[in-house]
Design an enzyme around this catalytic site. Structure first.
Site, PDB file in Angstrom:
ATOM      1  NE  ARG A 110       0.329   1.576   4.438  1.00  0.00           N
ATOM      2  CZ  ARG A 110       1.091   2.491   5.035  1.00  0.00           C
ATOM      3  NH1 ARG A 110       1.684   3.414   4.305  1.00  0.00           N
ATOM      4  NH2 ARG A 110       1.278   2.472   6.346  1.00  0.00           N
ATOM      5  CD  GLU A 209      -2.086   7.047  10.005  1.00  0.00           C
ATOM      6  OE1 GLU A 209      -2.450   5.980  10.502  1.00  0.00           O
ATOM      7  OE2 GLU A 209      -0.904   7.396   9.918  1.00  0.00           O
ATOM      8  NE  ARG A 213      -2.204   5.223   4.619  1.00  0.00           N
ATOM      9  CZ  ARG A 213      -1.946   4.774   5.853  1.00  0.00           C
ATOM     10  NH1 ARG A 213      -2.247   3.524   6.165  1.00  0.00           N
ATOM     11  NH2 ARG A 213      -1.429   5.590   6.765  1.00  0.00           N
ATOM     12  CB  CYS A 255       1.794   9.289  10.610  1.00  0.00           C
ATOM     13  SG  CYS A 255       3.021   8.645  11.766  1.00  0.00           S
ATOM     14  CB  THR A 257       5.956   6.516  10.553  1.00  0.00           C
ATOM     15  OG1 THR A 257       4.520   6.429  10.400  1.00  0.00           O
ATOM     16  CG2 THR A 257       6.323   6.845  11.981  1.00  0.00           C
ATOM     17  NE  ARG A 264       1.801  -1.901   7.037  1.00  0.00           N
ATOM     18  CZ  ARG A 264       1.707  -3.194   7.390  1.00  0.00           C
ATOM     19  NH1 ARG A 264       2.796  -3.884   7.680  1.00  0.00           N
ATOM     20  NH2 ARG A 264       0.526  -3.784   7.441  1.00  0.00           N
ATOM     21  NE  ARG A 293       2.660  -1.854  11.087  1.00  0.00           N
ATOM     22  CZ  ARG A 293       2.080  -0.773  10.548  1.00  0.00           C
ATOM     23  NH1 ARG A 293       0.850  -0.852  10.058  1.00  0.00           N
ATOM     24  NH2 ARG A 293       2.714   0.375  10.476  1.00  0.00           N
ATOM     25  CD  GLU A 298       0.150   1.518  13.600  1.00  0.00           C
ATOM     26  OE1 GLU A 298      -0.766   2.047  12.967  1.00  0.00           O
ATOM     27  OE2 GLU A 298       1.227   2.082  13.811  1.00  0.00           O
TER      28      GLU A 298
HETATM   29  P1  ADP Z   1      -1.538  -0.067   6.946  1.00  0.00           P
HETATM   30  O1  ADP Z   1      -0.848  -1.212   6.285  1.00  0.00           O
HETATM   31  O2  ADP Z   1      -2.447   0.650   6.020  1.00  0.00           O
HETATM   32  O3  ADP Z   1      -0.581   0.796   7.682  1.00  0.00           O
HETATM   33  P2  ADP Z   1      -2.471  -1.897   9.006  1.00  0.00           P
HETATM   34  O4  ADP Z   1      -1.119  -2.345   9.353  1.00  0.00           O
HETATM   35  O5  ADP Z   1      -3.419  -1.572  10.114  1.00  0.00           O
HETATM   36  O6  ADP Z   1      -2.548  -0.636   8.050  1.00  0.00           O
HETATM   37  O7  ADP Z   1      -3.139  -3.086   8.115  1.00  0.00           O
HETATM   38  C1  ADP Z   1      -4.406  -2.833   7.548  1.00  0.00           C
HETATM   39  C2  ADP Z   1      -5.098  -4.144   7.222  1.00  0.00           C
HETATM   40  O8  ADP Z   1      -4.329  -4.809   6.192  1.00  0.00           O
HETATM   41  C3  ADP Z   1      -5.163  -5.106   8.402  1.00  0.00           C
HETATM   42  O9  ADP Z   1      -6.406  -5.787   8.367  1.00  0.00           O
HETATM   43  C4  ADP Z   1      -4.060  -6.083   8.115  1.00  0.00           C
HETATM   44  O10 ADP Z   1      -4.349  -7.362   8.661  1.00  0.00           O
HETATM   45  C5  ADP Z   1      -4.101  -6.141   6.607  1.00  0.00           C
HETATM   46  N1  ADP Z   1      -2.845  -6.608   6.038  1.00  0.00           N
HETATM   47  C6  ADP Z   1      -1.626  -6.027   6.153  1.00  0.00           C
HETATM   48  N2  ADP Z   1      -0.706  -6.758   5.487  1.00  0.00           N
HETATM   49  C7  ADP Z   1      -1.366  -7.816   4.928  1.00  0.00           C
HETATM   50  C8  ADP Z   1      -0.978  -8.926   4.119  1.00  0.00           C
HETATM   51  N3  ADP Z   1       0.292  -9.093   3.721  1.00  0.00           N
HETATM   52  N4  ADP Z   1      -1.940  -9.813   3.736  1.00  0.00           N
HETATM   53  C9  ADP Z   1      -3.227  -9.638   4.110  1.00  0.00           C
HETATM   54  N5  ADP Z   1      -3.671  -8.611   4.872  1.00  0.00           N
HETATM   55  C10 ADP Z   1      -2.739  -7.716   5.271  1.00  0.00           C
HETATM   56  N1  DAR Z   2       0.318   5.204  17.164  1.00  0.00           N
HETATM   57  C1  DAR Z   2       1.083   6.327  16.653  1.00  0.00           C
HETATM   58  C2  DAR Z   2       1.415   6.141  15.153  1.00  0.00           C
HETATM   59  C3  DAR Z   2       2.711   5.517  14.803  1.00  0.00           C
HETATM   60  C4  DAR Z   2       2.833   5.116  13.351  1.00  0.00           C
HETATM   61  N2  DAR Z   2       1.606   4.435  12.846  1.00  0.00           N
HETATM   62  C5  DAR Z   2       0.725   5.073  12.071  1.00  0.00           C
HETATM   63  N3  DAR Z   2       0.951   6.269  11.598  1.00  0.00           N
HETATM   64  N4  DAR Z   2      -0.408   4.451  11.775  1.00  0.00           N
HETATM   65  C6  DAR Z   2       2.313   6.448  17.528  1.00  0.00           C
HETATM   66  O1  DAR Z   2       2.875   7.528  17.619  1.00  0.00           O
HETATM   67  O2  DAR Z   2       2.650   5.440  18.112  1.00  0.00           O
END
Ligand code: ADP
Ligand code: DAR
Length: 340
Positions: A110, A209, A213, A255, A257, A264, A293, A298
């Site tokens: 993404r 966020e 995305r 953010c 990050t 990501r 993660r 997250e």
């Molecule tokens: P972001 O990747 O947008 O920062 P998150 O880490 O919260 O947000 O992940 C968003 C959703 O994508 C969650 O439901 C997570 O389980 C799913 N996800 C992330 N990576 C994968 C993957 N490789 N395969 C399937 N689902 C994924």
């Molecule tokens: N929870 C916030 C965000 C950290 C990075 N993750 C994001 N942007 N979704 C923190 O400061 O821990």
């Protein structure tokens, strides 16, 4: 506004880098869109367990509050001041690290994007957010072929559909306390939604966020195919949308990050043996600068030794380099799993 009384166990980059001198320098500053230091640091003050602690309300704030933001950006991204973007799949020299499908359940890549001239999520007004939803959902209507799909506003979506999309990893969860403190959940769920194609391999979140995305995902470990689909989609959307971008910081996000590539690239991977040897597991993720993660994204936990492994850095590295680094790291994890 007085200098914050940080708790002694505060671990965020905010409490590390907001010195009294920087606070005095920034406390009365305000961007043209009205963003202040107080709003910039509010999430980190209200959530002392934050890792970063700041959310930015507009592109200009990255310059106005640079005395605080630059050290945070430098430390998180190990930033070298010359961000370059490269989303050309022809430059990505990788193979599927798990061709027999023994370990990788799925791959997801993404990028975050925000519209040029609009404030970012923490500082956007209700009407502006609806205009963003209209502009982006309109641009998505022009997509064709495998990218063709439909937009589903969150407002009016039945809870069962919403919960199933979240459970199946397609839809964002309702904003967490970090986003709530930053003002990212205002007027929720109005103006938020998800676009996806028929087989849910291409999806776009609107006004979570970040304003977009853009997501490519599928079962298995064909990381190059996932990246190619994403790069094609971004190229198509750039024909009708202008994204906030700066030479210094790359794609602008709420953010810090997520700056730069705002990418990501992750795999959901089952590593039952490495999962019992976290010291070895983490030595490999540190070597390849990978983030671990949980399976629900997250702030979630791994289940049944399934982990979400992704690139940690997003700025000062190209999209191709970030995906290559993640793939090399996943390859090393698989080899270590096989050796145990
Ligand atoms: P972001 O990747 O947008 O920062 P998150 O880490 O919260 O947000 O992940 C968003 C959703 O994508 C969650 O439901 C997570 O389980 C799913 N996800 C992330 N990576 C994968 C993957 N490789 N395969 C399937 N689902 C994924
Ligand atoms: N929870 C916030 C965000 C950290 C990075 N993750 C994001 N942007 N979704 C923190 O400061 O821990």
């Amino acid at each position: 506004m007085n200098y914050p009384n940080f708790s002694s166990d505060c671990k965020s980059l905010l409490c590390k880098h907001l010195t009294k001198e920087i606070f005095e320098e920034l406390k009365d500053k305000k961007s043209r869109y009205g963003y202040t230091l107080n709003r910039l640091i509010k999430s980190g003050l209200e959530n002392p367990d934050s890792s970063i602690g700041v959310y930015v309300g507009d592109e200009e704030s990255y310059e106005i509050f640079a005395p605080l933001l630059n050290p945070i950006i430098q430390e998180y991204h190990n930033f070298t001041n010359n961000h370059k973007s490269d989303m050309d799949p022809n430059h990505l020299d990788i193979t599927n690290p798990d061709p027999n499908g023994e370990f990788i359940l799925s791959t997801r890549i993404r990028v975050g994007r925000n519209l040029h001239c609009f404030p970012l999520g923490p500082n956007i007004a209700q009407r502006e957010r609806l205009i963003v939803e209209c502009m982006v959902s309109d641009a998505l209507k022009s997509l064709d072929g495998e990218l063709k799909g439909r937009y589903y506003p969150l407002l009016g979506m039945d809870k069962e559909t919403q919960n199933r999309l979240i459970k199946d990893h397609f839809l964002f969860k309702e904003g967490d306390r970090f986003l709530e403190s930053a003002g990212l959940n205002k007027e929720w769920p109005e103006g938020r939604g998800i676009f996806h194609n028929s087989n849910k391999t291409f999806l776009v979140w609107i006004n979570e966020e970040d304003q977009l995305r853009i997501i490519s995902m599928q079962k298995g470990g064909d990381i190059k195919e996932v990246f190619s689909r994403l790069s094609k989609a971004v190229k198509e959307l750039e024909k009708s949308l202008k994204f906030a971008f700066s030479q210094r910081l790359g794609y602008i996000t709420s953010c810090p990050t997520n700056l730069g590539t705002a990418m990501r690239a992750s795999v959901h991977i089952k590593l039952p043996k490495l999962g019992k040897d976290m010291q070895k597991f983490q030595s490999i993720t540190q070597k390849y600068d990978l983030q671990i993660r949980g399976v629900d994204g997250e702030h979630s936990q791994s289940k049944d030794y399934i982990y979400d492994i992704s690139n940690r850095r997003r700025l000062g590295i190209t999209e191709v380099e970030a995906v290559k680094q993640m793939t090399d790291g996943v390859q090393a994890l698989i080899e270590a799993e096989k050796s145990l």
